[in-house]
Scaffold this active site. Structure first.
Site, PDB file in Angstrom:
ATOM      1  N   HIS A  62       6.529  21.745  32.953  1.00  0.00           N
ATOM      2  CA  HIS A  62       6.393  22.911  31.955  1.00  0.00           C
ATOM      3  C   HIS A  62       7.369  23.142  30.778  1.00  0.00           C
ATOM      4  O   HIS A  62       8.715  22.610  31.164  1.00  0.00           O
ATOM      5  CB  HIS A  62       6.203  24.167  32.623  1.00  0.00           C
ATOM      6  CG  HIS A  62       5.422  24.151  33.805  1.00  0.00           C
ATOM      7  ND1 HIS A  62       5.676  24.747  34.976  1.00  0.00           N
ATOM      8  CD2 HIS A  62       4.086  23.808  33.746  1.00  0.00           C
ATOM      9  CE1 HIS A  62       4.409  24.623  35.754  1.00  0.00           C
ATOM     10  NE2 HIS A  62       3.556  24.014  35.046  1.00  0.00           N
ATOM     11  N   LYS A  72      17.032  26.429  31.549  1.00  0.00           N
ATOM     12  CA  LYS A  72      16.923  26.703  33.011  1.00  0.00           C
ATOM     13  C   LYS A  72      17.882  26.110  33.917  1.00  0.00           C
ATOM     14  O   LYS A  72      18.511  25.145  33.731  1.00  0.00           O
ATOM     15  CB  LYS A  72      15.560  26.019  33.562  1.00  0.00           C
ATOM     16  CG  LYS A  72      14.114  26.926  33.008  1.00  0.00           C
ATOM     17  CD  LYS A  72      13.037  25.880  33.509  1.00  0.00           C
ATOM     18  CE  LYS A  72      11.721  26.583  32.699  1.00  0.00           C
ATOM     19  NZ  LYS A  72      10.735  25.617  33.383  1.00  0.00           N
ATOM     20  N   TYR A 132      14.958  29.845  40.011  1.00  0.00           N
ATOM     21  CA  TYR A 132      15.174  29.559  38.398  1.00  0.00           C
ATOM     22  C   TYR A 132      15.978  30.678  37.960  1.00  0.00           C
ATOM     23  O   TYR A 132      15.436  31.917  38.001  1.00  0.00           O
ATOM     24  CB  TYR A 132      13.977  29.575  37.668  1.00  0.00           C
ATOM     25  CG  TYR A 132      12.906  28.616  38.254  1.00  0.00           C
ATOM     26  CD1 TYR A 132      12.665  27.509  37.616  1.00  0.00           C
ATOM     27  CD2 TYR A 132      12.145  28.891  39.432  1.00  0.00           C
ATOM     28  CE1 TYR A 132      11.649  26.361  38.228  1.00  0.00           C
ATOM     29  CE2 TYR A 132      11.247  27.967  39.909  1.00  0.00           C
ATOM     30  CZ  TYR A 132      10.847  26.812  39.167  1.00  0.00           C
ATOM     31  OH  TYR A 132      10.085  25.982  39.508  1.00  0.00           O
ATOM     32  N   ASP A 168      -2.044  22.238  35.482  1.00  0.00           N
ATOM     33  CA  ASP A 168      -1.007  21.294  35.579  1.00  0.00           C
ATOM     34  C   ASP A 168      -1.690  19.843  35.496  1.00  0.00           C
ATOM     35  O   ASP A 168      -1.401  18.701  34.958  1.00  0.00           O
ATOM     36  CB  ASP A 168      -0.151  21.163  36.471  1.00  0.00           C
ATOM     37  CG  ASP A 168       1.030  22.488  36.444  1.00  0.00           C
ATOM     38  OD1 ASP A 168       0.866  22.891  35.076  1.00  0.00           O
ATOM     39  OD2 ASP A 168       1.631  22.802  37.269  1.00  0.00           O
TER      40      ASP A 168
END
Length: 180
Positions: A62, A72, A132, A168
């Site tokens: 992603h 991130k 995250y 995905d």
């Protein structure tokens, strides 16, 4: 904290340096000053957690498109994961290269992922939680991905996927050859 830049410029492995005594340990996981000293982003507007119940679960790859790209800081807080970053920066000499890191709750290692990279992971144990810190708000219309098994990347995932989202599984394959 020990900061190690990887061969993919801008991607860092961050390892804690716990202080241990007879009570147990104390570990710093984030320090604005130490991160800024390495030239890393220190403003994170979201803190998210993902839980996966089965070993082999695959999430990703992603990223968010311009102008909503995100940095991130990823860690595994329960279980173990194989964490993957893929360089998608258009003018990068390492474009389409990838790196994988084993992150576990025990080691507390973190991966710093700069803007311009796709991110994905595969669980190596049952009952996994991933944390995250994210520099950009989630923007649904900018959220996209690339296929986990795209031959352009040839990622060596450790396990056959046991669970993966329909989204995905169906990201389009890149049509650009690796040497472009």
């Amino acid at each position: 904290m020990r900061f190690t830049e990887t061969e993919l410029k801008g991607v860092w492995l961050i390892e804690p340096t716990p202080v241990i005594d007879d009570r147990g340990s104390f570990t710093r996981l984030f320090c604005e000053k130490e991160m800024a000293d390495c030239g890393l982003a220190t403003r994170f507007v979201q803190h998210s957690r993902a839980r996966s119940v089965r070993r082999g679960t695959l999430r990703g790859l992603h990223y968010q498109e311009e102008p909503y790209t995100e940095v991130k800081l990823v860690s595994c807080v329960r279980g173990a994961i194989f964490d993957v970053v893929v360089d998608l920066r258009p003018n990068s000499p390492t474009r389409f290269d990838w790196l994988g890191f084993e992150l576990t709750a025990e080691t507390m290692k973190q991966v710093y992922i700069p803007a311009g990279f796709a991110h994905g992971l595969q669980t190596l144990t049952d009952d996994v939680e991933v944390s995250y810190l994210i520099s950009q708000f989630y923007t649904p219309h900018a959220s996209t991905g690339v296929r986990y098994n795209d031959p352009v990347f040839s990622i060596n995932w450790p396990l056959m996927p046991t669970a993966i989202s329909e989204r995905d599984m169906n990201w389009p394959l890149l049509k650009t050859p690796k040497n472009c």
